[in-house]
Design an enzyme around this catalytic site. Structure first.
Site, PDB file in Angstrom:
ATOM      1  CG  HIS A 178      -5.808   5.092  -0.325  1.00 25.69           C
ATOM      2  ND1 HIS A 178      -7.116   4.835  -0.627  1.00 25.69           N
ATOM      3  CD2 HIS A 178      -5.273   5.643  -1.450  1.00 25.69           C
ATOM      4  CE1 HIS A 178      -7.373   5.227  -1.877  1.00 25.69           C
ATOM      5  NE2 HIS A 178      -6.262   5.727  -2.383  1.00 25.69           N
ATOM      6  CG  HIS A 211      -4.811  10.118  -3.159  1.00 24.83           C
ATOM      7  ND1 HIS A 211      -5.678  10.494  -4.162  1.00 24.83           N
ATOM      8  CD2 HIS A 211      -4.799   8.762  -3.168  1.00 24.83           C
ATOM      9  CE1 HIS A 211      -6.169   9.414  -4.734  1.00 24.83           C
ATOM     10  NE2 HIS A 211      -5.644   8.342  -4.159  1.00 24.83           N
ATOM     11  CD  GLU A 212      -1.346   7.179  -2.623  1.00 23.02           C
ATOM     12  OE1 GLU A 212      -1.813   6.108  -2.183  1.00 23.02           O
ATOM     13  OE2 GLU A 212      -1.618   7.602  -3.764  1.00 23.02           O
TER      14      GLU A 212
HETATM   15 ZN   LIG Z   1      -6.253   6.410  -4.315  1.00 30.27          ZN
END
Ligand SMILES: [Zn+2]
Ligand SMILES: [Zn+2]
Length: 168
Positions: free
Chosen positions: A81, A77-78
């Site tokens: 980004h 998830h990170e």
């Molecule tokens: Zn996020």
């Protein structure tokens, strides 16, 4: 600061995902600084300081308590980004199609919200789950949280919007 074996594993996975995204998109994914200093309800956070290397802050306590899911969901998830921002620029939406595309590459579920018990990371005695509406953050008991999972909706008394689980 001293890093645990688990933290080194997360660090290695972070760099590995970053490199695989770079290879896939044929573009230098850049560097990322990994820290384990996040506290509270969020499991991770991607930061983009002006003219400096992007940073991922992970929540060390939620990592210890949710080892498997953390590796499977929070780390990709990170990293997604970081990759999405690097490849598609700063104007993209944080969890928009560009981010989801990277999550798909990682084979990770593109959900914004984790299901971790945040009671210890927020120093609560009872198990609490982080929710939000349009106006503020909420904490739901595990009883209410389970009802939401079964389809029940709770509305914020202030803005009248449904409570949805908080993210990262
Ligand atoms: Zn996020
Ligand atoms: Zn509200």
């Amino acid at each position: 600061m001293f890093e645990t074996a688990l933290q080194r594993e997360v660090e290695a996975l972070t760099q590995q995902l970053l490199a695989s995204a770079g290879a896939y998109f044929r573009q230098d994914p850049g560097q990322v600084v990994v820290k384990f200093d996040l506290t509270g309800k969020a499991a991770g956070m991607a930061l983009f300081p002006h003219r400096a290397t992007p940073v991922i802050r992970y929540n060390a306590l939620l990592l210890t308590e949710n080892r498997v899911d953390f590796l499977k969901r929070t780390v990709p998830h990170e990293v997604a980004h970081i990759v999405a921002r690097r490849l598609f620029g700063r104007r993209i939406k944080p969890h928009g199609p560009e981010w989801r595309q990277v999550m798909q590459l990682f084979g990770a579920e593109a959900s914004r919200c984790h299901n971790y018990d945040v009671s210890r990371s927020t120093r609560r005695r009872l198990q609490r789950f982080a929710y939000r509406c349009d106006c503020r953050n909420h904490e739901l008991s595990s009883i209410r949280h389970n009802r939401v999972l079964q389809g029940q909706t709770y509305l914020c008394v202030n803005c009248k919007q449904p409570l949805v689980q908080s993210c990262e």
